[in-house]
Design a protein around this motif. Sequence first.
Motif, PDB file in Angstrom:
ATOM      1  N   TRP A 234       0.825  -1.211   0.000  1.00  0.00           N
ATOM      2  CA  TRP A 234       0.000   0.000   0.000  1.00  0.00           C
ATOM      3  C   TRP A 234       0.858   1.260   0.000  1.00  0.00           C
ATOM      4  CZ3 TRP A 234      -4.663   0.197  -1.612  1.00  0.00           C
ATOM      5  CH2 TRP A 234      -5.558  -0.855  -1.390  1.00  0.00           C
ATOM      6  N   GLN A 235       1.977   1.199   0.728  1.00  0.00           N
ATOM      7  CA  GLN A 235       2.825   2.380   0.837  1.00  0.00           C
ATOM      8  C   GLN A 235       3.501   2.748  -0.479  1.00  0.00           C
ATOM      9  OE1 GLN A 235       3.089   4.421   3.539  1.00  0.00           O
ATOM     10  NE2 GLN A 235       1.410   3.163   4.331  1.00  0.00           N
ATOM     11  N   LEU A 236       3.538   1.792  -1.408  1.00  0.00           N
ATOM     12  CA  LEU A 236       4.133   2.087  -2.709  1.00  0.00           C
ATOM     13  C   LEU A 236       3.362   3.164  -3.462  1.00  0.00           C
ATOM     14  CD1 LEU A 236       5.213  -1.288  -4.374  1.00  0.00           C
ATOM     15  CD2 LEU A 236       6.678   0.590  -3.641  1.00  0.00           C
ATOM     16  N   ALA A 237       2.062   3.252  -3.171  1.00  0.00           N
ATOM     17  CA  ALA A 237       1.219   4.225  -3.870  1.00  0.00           C
ATOM     18  C   ALA A 237       1.734   5.650  -3.684  1.00  0.00           C
ATOM     19  CB  ALA A 237      -0.222   4.110  -3.390  1.00  0.00           C
ATOM     20  N   LYS A 238       2.443   5.886  -2.576  1.00  0.00           N
ATOM     21  CA  LYS A 238       2.956   7.231  -2.296  1.00  0.00           C
ATOM     22  C   LYS A 238       4.166   7.595  -3.153  1.00  0.00           C
ATOM     23  CE  LYS A 238       1.448   7.081   2.553  1.00  0.00           C
ATOM     24  NZ  LYS A 238       1.900   7.150   3.969  1.00  0.00           N
ATOM     25  N   THR A 239       4.739   6.606  -3.818  1.00  0.00           N
ATOM     26  CA  THR A 239       5.972   6.857  -4.574  1.00  0.00           C
ATOM     27  C   THR A 239       5.713   7.236  -6.029  1.00  0.00           C
ATOM     28  OG1 THR A 239       6.274   4.554  -5.296  1.00  0.00           O
ATOM     29  CG2 THR A 239       7.150   5.158  -3.122  1.00  0.00           C
ATOM     30  N   PHE A 240       4.459   7.196  -6.468  1.00  0.00           N
ATOM     31  CA  PHE A 240       4.182   7.560  -7.864  1.00  0.00           C
ATOM     32  C   PHE A 240       2.734   8.008  -8.007  1.00  0.00           C
ATOM     33  CE2 PHE A 240       1.826   3.645  -8.550  1.00  0.00           C
ATOM     34  CZ  PHE A 240       2.489   2.706  -7.767  1.00  0.00           C
ATOM     35  N   ASN A 241       2.479   8.782  -9.071  1.00  0.00           N
ATOM     36  CA  ASN A 241       1.097   9.136  -9.397  1.00  0.00           C
ATOM     37  C   ASN A 241       0.586   8.184 -10.478  1.00  0.00           C
ATOM     38  OD1 ASN A 241       1.849  10.137 -12.019  1.00  0.00           O
ATOM     39  ND2 ASN A 241       2.575  12.017 -11.018  1.00  0.00           N
ATOM     40  N   ASN A 242      -0.656   8.347 -10.842  1.00  0.00           N
ATOM     41  CA  ASN A 242      -1.270   7.402 -11.783  1.00  0.00           C
ATOM     42  C   ASN A 242      -0.561   7.385 -13.139  1.00  0.00           C
ATOM     43  OD1 ASN A 242      -3.126   6.901  -9.789  1.00  0.00           O
ATOM     44  ND2 ASN A 242      -4.647   8.325 -10.584  1.00  0.00           N
ATOM     45  N   GLU A 243      -0.028   8.524 -13.547  1.00  0.00           N
ATOM     46  CA  GLU A 243       0.629   8.609 -14.849  1.00  0.00           C
ATOM     47  C   GLU A 243       1.954   7.847 -14.857  1.00  0.00           C
ATOM     48  OE1 GLU A 243      -0.996   9.815 -17.424  1.00  0.00           O
ATOM     49  OE2 GLU A 243      -2.608  10.141 -15.994  1.00  0.00           O
ATOM     50  N   ASP A 244       2.544   7.674 -13.684  1.00  0.00           N
ATOM     51  CA  ASP A 244       3.825   6.961 -13.585  1.00  0.00           C
ATOM     52  C   ASP A 244       3.648   5.450 -13.472  1.00  0.00           C
ATOM     53  OD1 ASP A 244       5.173   9.367 -13.527  1.00  0.00           O
ATOM     54  OD2 ASP A 244       5.118   9.502 -11.347  1.00  0.00           O
ATOM     55  N   PHE A 245       2.426   4.983 -13.341  1.00  0.00           N
ATOM     56  CA  PHE A 245       2.199   3.587 -12.982  1.00  0.00           C
ATOM     57  C   PHE A 245       2.793   2.618 -14.003  1.00  0.00           C
ATOM     58  CE2 PHE A 245      -0.976  -0.006 -12.194  1.00  0.00           C
ATOM     59  CZ  PHE A 245      -0.242  -0.498 -11.128  1.00  0.00           C
ATOM     60  N   LEU A 246       2.610   2.904 -15.287  1.00  0.00           N
ATOM     61  CA  LEU A 246       3.113   2.001 -16.322  1.00  0.00           C
ATOM     62  C   LEU A 246       4.629   1.851 -16.214  1.00  0.00           C
ATOM     63  CD1 LEU A 246       2.534   0.259 -18.798  1.00  0.00           C
ATOM     64  CD2 LEU A 246       2.719   2.316 -20.202  1.00  0.00           C
ATOM     65  N   GLU A 247       5.298   2.945 -15.962  1.00  0.00           N
ATOM     66  CA  GLU A 247       6.752   2.921 -15.822  1.00  0.00           C
ATOM     67  C   GLU A 247       7.170   2.092 -14.610  1.00  0.00           C
ATOM     68  OE1 GLU A 247       9.756   6.425 -16.768  1.00  0.00           O
ATOM     69  OE2 GLU A 247       8.698   6.736 -14.872  1.00  0.00           O
ATOM     70  N   ARG A 248       6.482   2.294 -13.492  1.00  0.00           N
ATOM     71  CA  ARG A 248       6.816   1.545 -12.272  1.00  0.00           C
ATOM     72  C   ARG A 248       6.537   0.053 -12.443  1.00  0.00           C
ATOM     73  NH1 ARG A 248       7.855   6.355 -11.953  1.00  0.00           N
ATOM     74  NH2 ARG A 248       8.156   7.499 -10.004  1.00  0.00           N
TER      75      ARG A 248
END
Length: 330
Positions: A234-248
């Motif tokens: 859950w804490q990973l969500a704080k490391t990126f926004n929705n636009e970064d998700f594909l990259e992560r």
Amino acid sequence: MIFNTYPWLKLPFEQLADMIVNHRAHHALLINYIQGSGEEELINLLVNRLICQSSQQLQPCGQCHSCQLLLSQHHPDYYLITNEQGKQSISIDQIRSISTKVYEKSQQGGNKVIWIKHAALMTEAAANALLKTLEEPPENTYFILSDEHNSQLLPTIHSRCFSYFLAVPELEESINWLKKQHSHSYSDNELATALLLSENAPLNAAILLQPEKWQQRKLFCEKLLELLPENNFWQLAKTFNNEDFLERITWFCALLGDALKAKQKVGRYIVNRDQVPLVRFIATKSHDEITSLYQLWSQARKVLLSVAGLNKELMVYNVLAQSQLIGYQK
């Protein structure tokens, strides 16, 4: 000159330009590539060579009226077709429009050149409309179709074209090239990692190595090393926004793949050569857990790439929730 900046393009250009100079060029050239390997630079130079009316050499003269018109982006016999802004495909109307124009007389008295960029985006109707033109091509008219190596172009179009794959340079050559591009000091392991994460495409690796982007990846990996022992996705969500998700997703899948290699004792083939401690930690998890996480995240990546209009925020939290459940089932 382009080859001073992208030396690996010299041989592909010479191979294709030689066909033009010796009047053996196919009327329809299909170039497949790995994005970020210099594909646009190569194709623009090929277009220029086809348009040039003075040069007898492999390279265009750059000085004749046709070259100057092309340079100013006003050449009347050159057409670039791709999906229009906000559209997901190349329509049949776009192909019909160009098919009409190519049967007209050349305005400059030379070749007519049509570059269909991201050719696999043509609808089936558009591809079928193009097929008719490719079967009976007008005189002195050349089509260049381009798309990524894994794109799905209709076999009927494929069969009417001369296919050419633009290979990426060798890893060592790309590492040396990247060293010249970056004043920031990176280790060979970091440079190799950026390339391997980019399918060995130097231009994409250079983008990833931009200091702000590279720092984002480092922070993501540090956060993983901190949160994975507690299975706290859950804490990973704080490391990126929705636009970064594909990259992560891409980064995490590469790490999971590396962990599976480590478990199979083939760690010398890992991608994330600068994150060995993290790879080793992930490899302490069971084979089933790593595989389940990989399948979950890679499927999310596939959906994001293929389905438009998704609620990315909902997908982010769904993947993180399912990741936690996988950890609890171990």
